[in-house]
Write an enzyme that holds these catalytic residues in place. Sequence first.
Site, short mmCIF file in Angstrom:
data_model
loop_
_atom_site.label_atom_id
_atom_site.label_comp_id
_atom_site.label_asym_id
_atom_site.label_seq_id
_atom_site.Cartn_x
_atom_site.Cartn_y
_atom_site.Cartn_z
N LYS A 168 -15.42 5.10 3.98
CA LYS A 168 -16.64 3.99 4.05
C LYS A 168 -16.98 3.60 2.54
CE LYS A 168 -14.98 1.93 7.24
NZ LYS A 168 -15.63 2.24 9.15
N LYS B 3 3.44 5.02 11.51
CA LYS B 3 2.65 4.25 12.40
C LYS B 3 2.50 3.02 12.64
CE LYS B 3 -2.00 5.10 12.13
NZ LYS B 3 -3.55 5.23 13.11
N LYS C 235 -3.10 -1.65 12.25
CA LYS C 235 -3.58 -2.43 11.61
C LYS C 235 -3.93 -2.81 10.33
CE LYS C 235 -8.58 -4.22 11.92
NZ LYS C 235 -9.62 -4.65 12.19
#
Length: 332
Positions: free
Chosen positions: A114, A197, A200
């Site tokens: 992050k 996969k 989002k």
Amino acid sequence: MEKKPIVLSGIRSTGHLHLGNYYGALRNFVEMQNDYDCRYFIADYHSLTTQPDPSVLNPNVRSILAEYLAAGMDPDKCTVYVQSDVPETCEYYTLLNMHAYLGELEKTVSFKDKARKQPNNVNAGLLTYPVLMAADILQHKANFVPVGKDQLQHLEMARNFAQRINHFYKADFMVLPRPYEAKGEPIKIPGLDGSGKMGKSEGNCIYINDDDQTVIKKFKKAVTDMTPTEPNSEMNEPIKNLFYFLKLVSAPEVYDQFLAAWNDCSIRYGDLKMQIATDVLKVTAPIRERYNEIYADADYLNKVREQGAEKARVEVRKNLDELRQYMGFRKF
Ligand code: TRP
């Protein structure tokens, strides 16, 4: 009455429910309701570490809550609440922070990720994200936490904090949470873009709320860059993925039919995709309809929230008071 083991999970409050979440996690959540003392909450405090936007926070929490309820989470069988409706969590988190070290927090994979992605907002909440998550878990004395791979390190840290605190206060009141392993093969929903996969961040999701036309369109666009020219050929990944879907959502006879058509080279991908889309919609359309009703019913949603928070707070208060006692917060 025998006490059931406690299962706890936090749910991200951003983004909509997609097939990957549904088959990967939510269906297990719903199944576990019967066998465990399940406590599920929407992690809205956590969302502020990356997206502190008041105009999206409320609708996000509302839609996620409505989606999970629509998909079968039952507030009469488990405790469903919104994280910020249980402010004891903040106090628990403050106390835990005193036993969390800068060095270990800085080394957390999610923090480093992050910090790289949002270099202008490396806030303290981001650094202490694992402490808040540990507070979520430890304040319930949860025995099990169903987590994906990306959350395992956080769970490990929660265990470490619990163990450290037991050791520090020479007690064993903290329960060490363990990952919950779902029975059977985990279901991993592939993307429709040929590999990988559904997720989002991959931008390849089929959402539970997608309308019929959108679902059909997404399947029509699914990658199939190979037609079999010889009987019984090996499938490449995009085709395997479609067959994986087919197996998951369609009847066994239908699956066998398409497999036979693959094997004798008569398969038509248009038909295959339409079949999967139709059968996916059999799963998602009823959830979508319930979702629309629930989302619109603010009174019901508020009632669920209140009832959930009330239930959660009774347990959490007890455990928080215990920690306060050990740490020395007592009456004179
Ligand atoms: N960090 C989790 C996620 O991103 C959400 C979460 C917050 C959570 N608190 C939790 C999960 C406690 C399990 C237990 O998915």
